[in-house]
Design a protein around this motif. Structure first.
Motif, PDB file in Angstrom:
ATOM      1  N   THR A  59      -7.078  22.568 -48.665  1.00 48.57           N
ATOM      2  CA  THR A  59      -8.175  23.056 -47.823  1.00 48.57           C
ATOM      3  C   THR A  59      -7.917  24.489 -47.355  1.00 48.57           C
ATOM      4  N   GLN A  60      -6.701  24.967 -47.561  1.00 52.41           N
ATOM      5  CA  GLN A  60      -6.401  26.362 -47.227  1.00 52.41           C
ATOM      6  C   GLN A  60      -6.861  27.329 -48.317  1.00 52.41           C
ATOM      7  N   PHE A  61      -7.335  26.800 -49.417  1.00 55.93           N
ATOM      8  CA  PHE A  61      -7.789  27.669 -50.505  1.00 55.93           C
ATOM      9  C   PHE A  61      -9.284  27.474 -50.713  1.00 55.93           C
TER      10      PHE A  61
ATOM     11  N   SER B 299     -14.031  15.242 -36.524  1.00 55.10           N
ATOM     12  CA  SER B 299     -13.863  14.152 -37.480  1.00 55.10           C
ATOM     13  C   SER B 299     -13.377  12.920 -36.711  1.00 55.10           C
TER      14      SER B 299
ATOM     15  N   GLU C 100      -9.946  13.244 -35.489  1.00 57.10           N
ATOM     16  CA  GLU C 100      -9.820  14.169 -34.369  1.00 57.10           C
ATOM     17  C   GLU C 100     -10.272  13.514 -33.062  1.00 57.10           C
TER      18      GLU C 100
ATOM     19  N   SER D 261      -7.377  11.238 -32.077  1.00 54.99           N
ATOM     20  CA  SER D 261      -6.197  11.964 -31.594  1.00 54.99           C
ATOM     21  C   SER D 261      -6.435  12.588 -30.233  1.00 54.99           C
TER      22      SER D 261
ATOM     23  N   GLN E 200      -3.680  20.583 -35.429  1.00 53.60           N
ATOM     24  CA  GLN E 200      -4.797  19.652 -35.510  1.00 53.60           C
ATOM     25  C   GLN E 200      -4.374  18.294 -34.955  1.00 53.60           C
ATOM     26  N   THR E 201      -4.816  17.223 -35.592  1.00 51.26           N
ATOM     27  CA  THR E 201      -4.602  15.886 -35.031  1.00 51.26           C
ATOM     28  C   THR E 201      -3.149  15.421 -35.088  1.00 51.26           C
TER      29      THR E 201
ATOM     30  N   PHE F 268      -2.919  19.455 -31.527  1.00 52.07           N
ATOM     31  CA  PHE F 268      -3.764  20.543 -31.033  1.00 52.07           C
ATOM     32  C   PHE F 268      -2.972  21.711 -30.440  1.00 52.07           C
TER      33      PHE F 268
ATOM     34  N   VAL G 247      -0.624  25.919 -39.539  1.00 52.82           N
ATOM     35  CA  VAL G 247      -1.137  26.828 -40.550  1.00 52.82           C
ATOM     36  C   VAL G 247      -0.797  28.274 -40.197  1.00 52.82           C
TER      37      VAL G 247
ATOM     38  N   SER H   4      -4.073  32.179 -49.207  1.00 51.52           N
ATOM     39  CA  SER H   4      -4.729  31.068 -48.518  1.00 51.52           C
ATOM     40  C   SER H   4      -5.431  31.605 -47.281  1.00 51.52           C
ATOM     41  N   SER H   5      -6.359  30.846 -46.766  1.00 46.96           N
ATOM     42  CA  SER H   5      -7.133  31.356 -45.629  1.00 46.96           C
ATOM     43  C   SER H   5      -6.346  31.251 -44.328  1.00 46.96           C
ATOM     44  N   ARG H   6      -5.285  30.433 -44.331  1.00 44.46           N
ATOM     45  CA  ARG H   6      -4.460  30.254 -43.123  1.00 44.46           C
ATOM     46  C   ARG H   6      -5.334  29.954 -41.911  1.00 44.46           C
ATOM     47  N   ALA H   7      -6.295  29.135 -42.135  1.00 38.05           N
ATOM     48  CA  ALA H   7      -7.223  28.808 -41.053  1.00 38.05           C
ATOM     49  C   ALA H   7      -6.908  27.431 -40.520  1.00 38.05           C
ATOM     50  N   GLN H   8      -6.914  27.329 -39.204  1.00 42.89           N
ATOM     51  CA  GLN H   8      -6.653  26.046 -38.563  1.00 42.89           C
ATOM     52  C   GLN H   8      -7.816  25.088 -38.752  1.00 42.89           C
TER      53      GLN H   8
ATOM     54  N   LYS I 190      -8.709  22.861 -40.872  1.00 46.65           N
ATOM     55  CA  LYS I 190      -9.415  22.591 -42.112  1.00 46.65           C
ATOM     56  C   LYS I 190      -9.274  21.126 -42.526  1.00 46.65           C
ATOM     57  N   ALA I 191      -8.061  20.617 -42.339  1.00 44.47           N
ATOM     58  CA  ALA I 191      -7.765  19.327 -42.968  1.00 44.47           C
ATOM     59  C   ALA I 191      -8.596  18.183 -42.402  1.00 44.47           C
ATOM     60  N   HIS I 192      -8.721  18.152 -41.093  1.00 46.42           N
ATOM     61  CA  HIS I 192      -9.457  17.040 -40.523  1.00 46.42           C
ATOM     62  C   HIS I 192     -10.597  17.529 -39.635  1.00 46.42           C
ATOM     63  N   GLY I 193     -11.053  18.714 -39.913  1.00 42.59           N
ATOM     64  CA  GLY I 193     -12.105  19.283 -39.087  1.00 42.59           C
ATOM     65  C   GLY I 193     -13.466  18.792 -39.543  1.00 42.59           C
TER      66      GLY I 193
ATOM     67  N   GLN J 214     -15.809  20.674 -40.898  1.00 46.86           N
ATOM     68  CA  GLN J 214     -16.515  21.636 -41.732  1.00 46.86           C
ATOM     69  C   GLN J 214     -17.465  20.923 -42.679  1.00 46.86           C
TER      70      GLN J 214
END
Lengths: 274, 274
Positions: free
Chosen positions: A26-28, A254, A257, A260, B12-13, B40, B72, B106-110, B112-115, B117
């Motif tokens: 998900t970072q790409f 999500s 989230e 948590s 994240q979670t 978080f 991240v 990579s976007s290095r964005a927080q 992403k994994a369980h957000g 989006q």
């Protein structure tokens, strides 16, 4: 755009490899990945078969795959490492430093993470899941005495999936109670909940999002109308404030989230770890 | 025995950090770990607070904690790295090699994994969960047309939690139908299932284990008696064989494992990744 195949290779279910790989992928943004799970790769034969499959993919697609693996046994890792792909194994990376730190050799045994070595854990998850089902949606035969948490909020604010997720993931006993006309009109909690005020946690959600969710379920109904949705959400938030019930807005969250955040805020202990 | 504290630190979670850490810790039998999740941790302030907490634990316990982290942002990692503990970060280990391989930053964005989006993914999980609930336990108003899978077997063989797990984890639409007297006596599937034979997957379980599970629910009942349990299991396996329904023995399996094995055997596609 180039499309890569990503393999999740595991001697067990592949859940850990999938979780790890997914977080990284998900970072790409803007990259397309085809995801293939190869679980239960627990013998040399199966590992060789996996390598053939990975190599065939590399050949067909003209680009080598990415391999996220969680293989405990070194001999299996050594085989998969020879595949034509970028090999990222998570035991490979972390087991060494951990052994040094703990000054003990790991058991390097398969099937520990999601195996059934712990019947107690299995029973706990099943019991927590049954509890969530039996205490869903303000069930008449509820058993709030045993509840760790009781989620409250309007219909379709995310209560049921959150309770089930907490049960399956953490063995937490969570029931839920949907606010309905009675609560909206009186502005009061039912007697059945007042005793358990300290266990309550509220869910709220943006009106637009709730309309959308409800409209999918009952298109063009009063239930999904802007006026009804706004009325219910305002009344529910009024109840949260009146009784000092902590609450969370789930619009951008999500299920993981929501769960948590609630555990983080309430301090309710996880009974199990994933 | 020395007891270590293990921290799961995440922006994240914490689910990925927990999953990763748990897999590794299970390789160290006989070690006692106290597990603490710090989710978080998404700002410099929170990271510094986490470091203070980790350092205080190290001081109190006289042994430095293990830190599994999924952070991240590099600046947050750099702070946590300074804590008095063994720092194992999963983005730290794998993001670099992946960037090289994919030839992209990579976007290095927080988050992403369980957000959130992906609203589509959220809706899919909720719908799959609702489907599992609406098609649980041979529900009258079932909708097997939309089912990816229909699990069959005796009461308490693990059908409901497996369906819910598949829904929440993978967005799979799984219903279930419990075999009961009608099927045991006739040795035949009900009409409602025959059309969907290809979607059926059986669960069976060792009689001793089933007795134990049922006995917990209804102590000393006929339902939990050795004779009844053996009769039902034999009849259920007879049905599986008669109709050529593939089946799995769940006695030694965790819920994850039952789900993964069924997906592996049937080829039913995961609609979502964890």
């Amino acid at each position: 755009m180039e499309r890569r195949t990503v393999f999740f290779v595991s001697d067990q279910t592949g859940v850990t490899a999938e979780t790890m790989g997914h977080s990284l992928l998900t970072q790409f943004d803007g990259q397309a990945f085809r995801q293939v799970t190869l679980p239960f790769i627990s013998t040399l034969d199966k590992a060789e078969e996996a390598v053939r499959r990975i190599n065939a993919t590399a050949e067909n697609e003209g680009v080598r795959p990415v391999i996220f693996s969680t293989l405990v046994q070194e001999d299996l890792r050594e085989i998969i490492k020879l595949a034509n792909g970028l090999f990222l194994d998570f035991f490979d990376a972390f087991l060494g430093p951990l052994e040094l730190e703990l000054k003990v050799k790991s058991s390097r045994a398969q099937g520990k993470a999601h195996g059934m070595q712990d019947l107690g854990a299995y029973t706990l998850r099943i019991n927590a899941t049954n509890f969530a089902l039996a205490n869903d949606d303000g069930a008449v035969a509820h058993d709030y005495d045993r509840a760790d948490l009781i989620l409250v909020g309007v219909s379709r604010s995310g209560k049921t999936p959150t309770c089930l997720y907490m049960a399956l993931q953490y063995g937490i006993f969570a029931g839920n109670y949907p606010f309905a006309d009675e609560e909206f009109e009186s502005g009061r909690l039912p007697q059945s909940l007042i005793r358990y005020e300290k266990k309550l946690y509220g869910l709220t959600i943006a009106p637009e999002r709730l309309q959308q969710i409800r409209n999918e379920r009952k298109p063009n109904s009063r239930y999904a109308s802007p006026a009804q949705v706004e009325y219910e959400l305002r009344a529910a938030e009024g109840l949260f404030k009146r009784y000092g019930i902590p609450y969370i807005n789930t619009t951008e969250c999500s299920i993981e989230e929501i769960a948590s955040r609630i555990l983080d805020k309430t301090g309710v202990e996880r009974r199990l770890r994933p």
